[in-house]
Design a protein around this motif. Structure first.
Motif, PDB file in Angstrom:
ATOM      1  N   GLU A 186       0.831  -1.191   0.000  1.00 32.42           N
ATOM      2  CA  GLU A 186       0.000   0.000   0.000  1.00 32.42           C
ATOM      3  C   GLU A 186       0.869   1.247   0.000  1.00 32.42           C
ATOM      4  OE1 GLU A 186      -2.646  -0.143   3.234  1.00 32.42           O
ATOM      5  OE2 GLU A 186      -3.756  -1.889   2.501  1.00 32.42           O
ATOM      6  N   PRO A 187       0.364   2.374  -0.512  1.00 34.43           N
ATOM      7  CA  PRO A 187       1.118   3.612  -0.491  1.00 34.43           C
ATOM      8  C   PRO A 187       1.181   4.155   0.920  1.00 34.43           C
ATOM      9  CG  PRO A 187      -1.102   3.979  -1.299  1.00 34.43           C
ATOM     10  CD  PRO A 187      -0.936   2.497  -1.150  1.00 34.43           C
ATOM     11  N   ASP A 188       1.945   5.253   1.092  1.00 33.61           N
ATOM     12  CA  ASP A 188       2.118   5.850   2.413  1.00 33.61           C
ATOM     13  C   ASP A 188       0.773   6.220   3.010  1.00 33.61           C
ATOM     14  OD1 ASP A 188       4.795   5.547   2.162  1.00 33.61           O
ATOM     15  OD2 ASP A 188       5.148   7.580   1.419  1.00 33.61           O
ATOM     16  N   ASP A 189      -0.161   6.656   2.172  1.00 31.69           N
ATOM     17  CA  ASP A 189      -1.498   7.010   2.641  1.00 31.69           C
ATOM     18  C   ASP A 189      -2.473   5.998   2.064  1.00 31.69           C
ATOM     19  OD1 ASP A 189      -3.729   8.182   3.615  1.00 31.69           O
ATOM     20  OD2 ASP A 189      -3.751   9.862   2.198  1.00 31.69           O
ATOM     21  N   PRO A 190      -2.616   4.837   2.682  1.00 32.32           N
ATOM     22  CA  PRO A 190      -3.382   3.751   2.074  1.00 32.32           C
ATOM     23  C   PRO A 190      -4.818   4.131   1.800  1.00 32.32           C
ATOM     24  CG  PRO A 190      -3.028   3.350   4.416  1.00 32.32           C
ATOM     25  CD  PRO A 190      -2.182   4.523   4.036  1.00 32.32           C
ATOM     26  N   ALA A 191      -5.353   3.530   0.740  1.00 34.12           N
ATOM     27  CA  ALA A 191      -6.737   3.805   0.367  1.00 34.12           C
ATOM     28  C   ALA A 191      -7.670   3.238   1.417  1.00 34.12           C
ATOM     29  CB  ALA A 191      -7.033   3.159  -0.985  1.00 34.12           C
ATOM     30  N   PRO A 192      -8.766   3.918   1.703  1.00 33.12           N
ATOM     31  CA  PRO A 192      -9.716   3.416   2.703  1.00 33.12           C
ATOM     32  C   PRO A 192     -10.355   2.127   2.249  1.00 33.12           C
ATOM     33  CG  PRO A 192     -10.653   5.237   1.461  1.00 33.12           C
ATOM     34  CD  PRO A 192      -9.204   5.156   1.076  1.00 33.12           C
ATOM     35  N   PHE A 241      -8.836   0.019 -12.668  1.00 32.24           N
ATOM     36  CA  PHE A 241      -7.815  -0.859 -12.096  1.00 32.24           C
ATOM     37  C   PHE A 241      -6.413  -0.259 -12.116  1.00 32.24           C
ATOM     38  CE2 PHE A 241     -11.223  -3.712 -13.363  1.00 32.24           C
ATOM     39  CZ  PHE A 241     -11.294  -4.595 -12.300  1.00 32.24           C
ATOM     40  N   ILE A 242      -6.245   0.975 -12.583  1.00 27.66           N
ATOM     41  CA  ILE A 242      -4.916   1.580 -12.640  1.00 27.66           C
ATOM     42  C   ILE A 242      -4.369   1.736 -11.221  1.00 27.66           C
ATOM     43  CG2 ILE A 242      -3.586   3.564 -13.442  1.00 27.66           C
ATOM     44  CD1 ILE A 242      -4.906   1.961 -15.685  1.00 27.66           C
ATOM     45  N   PRO A 243      -3.083   1.419 -10.990  1.00 25.01           N
ATOM     46  CA  PRO A 243      -2.509   1.584  -9.645  1.00 25.01           C
ATOM     47  C   PRO A 243      -2.478   3.053  -9.214  1.00 25.01           C
ATOM     48  CG  PRO A 243      -1.138   0.139 -10.977  1.00 25.01           C
ATOM     49  CD  PRO A 243      -2.138   0.769 -11.912  1.00 25.01           C
ATOM     50  N   ILE A 244      -2.791   3.299  -7.979  1.00 20.39           N
ATOM     51  CA  ILE A 244      -2.773   4.658  -7.436  1.00 20.39           C
ATOM     52  C   ILE A 244      -1.365   5.238  -7.525  1.00 20.39           C
ATOM     53  CG2 ILE A 244      -3.050   6.053  -5.341  1.00 20.39           C
ATOM     54  CD1 ILE A 244      -5.221   4.063  -4.470  1.00 20.39           C
ATOM     55  N   GLY A 245      -1.267   6.438  -8.079  1.00 13.42           N
ATOM     56  CA  GLY A 245       0.001   7.147  -8.125  1.00 13.42           C
ATOM     57  C   GLY A 245       0.930   6.728  -9.242  1.00 13.42           C
ATOM     58  N   PRO A 268      -5.160  -0.768  -6.797  1.00 18.30           N
ATOM     59  CA  PRO A 268      -5.993  -0.248  -7.887  1.00 18.30           C
ATOM     60  C   PRO A 268      -6.897   0.896  -7.432  1.00 18.30           C
ATOM     61  CG  PRO A 268      -6.057  -2.646  -7.819  1.00 18.30           C
ATOM     62  CD  PRO A 268      -5.375  -2.205  -6.569  1.00 18.30           C
ATOM     63  N   HIS A 269      -7.218   1.762  -8.371  1.00 22.57           N
ATOM     64  CA  HIS A 269      -8.053   2.920  -8.067  1.00 22.57           C
ATOM     65  C   HIS A 269      -9.404   2.546  -7.465  1.00 22.57           C
ATOM     66  CE1 HIS A 269      -5.846   5.765 -11.140  1.00 22.57           C
ATOM     67  NE2 HIS A 269      -5.077   5.381 -10.127  1.00 22.57           N
ATOM     68  N   PHE A 270      -9.950   1.374  -7.836  1.00 21.57           N
ATOM     69  CA  PHE A 270     -11.273   1.039  -7.306  1.00 21.57           C
ATOM     70  C   PHE A 270     -11.235   0.850  -5.797  1.00 21.57           C
ATOM     71  CE2 PHE A 270      -9.833  -3.394  -7.931  1.00 21.57           C
ATOM     72  CZ  PHE A 270     -10.333  -4.027  -6.791  1.00 21.57           C
TER      73      PHE A 270
END
Length: 215
Positions: A35-41, A172-176, A202-204
């Motif tokens: 997950e990124p530094d600010d993970p998706a909810p 489905f594109i990866p965040i960032g 993924p963006h979803f």
């Protein structure tokens, strides 16, 4: 328009299809990735979009609609960071979806699946990656657009939803992920999962999903 924007907008059909294949095959891997530094909810619930179809774009671009029924209804859906806007609750069979990426930084796509399951959308998106991929099946249409590109790329289908039923829209594109880097990696992988591209889940997983019903 910058050289980068022109390059994004002129993605060849072969690379576009390669991108689709990598997105679908990478769905499980990306959802389990770091997950990124600010993970998706986490996805915990989903609300049905209000039926505001009367406010949606139904104008036709003669060039874009060439070869299609002039009476075909069209709906332009906006992709934002991170979600879909202007999604009607219901549309008639034969409606053609258009896609417009409003982000200045993120590559976005609209992938539409016709659902064969009775699971609620919130339950569906919480399935393990492999089970989610199997439940979704093959996409009906895939429209994608890099930031700054003049129009969306029709990677699969042309956006027309011909068969009645429930549909889910997802990105489905990866965040960032850097758009140029991601598209170049997809082309280099020949349709496989791109390697070495920084990005999150993924963006979803950050809310870029929606449901509509075709009647």
């Amino acid at each position: 328009m910058s050289e980068s924007s022109e390059r994004r907008g002129s993605l060849s059909p072969a690379v576009a299809v390669a991108l689709l294949l990598s997105i679908v095959s990478a769905c499980g891997d990306d959802a389990e990735g770091s997950e990124p530094d600010d993970p998706a909810p986490a996805i915990t619930s989903v609300e049905t979009a209000p039926d505001t179809s009367a406010d949606h774009h139904q104008d036709h671009d003669p060039d874009h609609d060439a070869g299609h029924d002039v009476d075909q209804m069209s709906v332009v859906i906006d992709g934002v960071d991170f979600g879909f806007e202007n999604v009607p609750a219901t549309v008639p069979a034969g409606t053609r979806l258009g896609f417009r990426n409003t982000s200045s930084t993120e590559l976005h796509e609209l992938v539409a699946f016709r659902l064969e399951t009775d699971l609620a959308l919130g339950e569906l998106l919480l399935l393990p990656p492999d089970e989610l991929e199997a439940t979704l099946g093959a996409p009906v249409t895939v429209l994608l657009q890099p930031p700054g590109a003049p129009e969306a790329i029709e990677a699969v289908g042309d956006g027309t939803l011909s068969e009645p039923g429930r549909y889910v829209l997802m990105c489905f594109i990866p965040i960032g992920a850097d758009p140029d880097e991601y598209l170049a990696a997809v082309a280099a992988a020949g349709g496989g999962k791109p390697d070495g591209v920084a990005g999150g889940p993924p963006h979803f997983t950050a809310g870029m999903y929606a449901e509509l019903v075709v009647e």
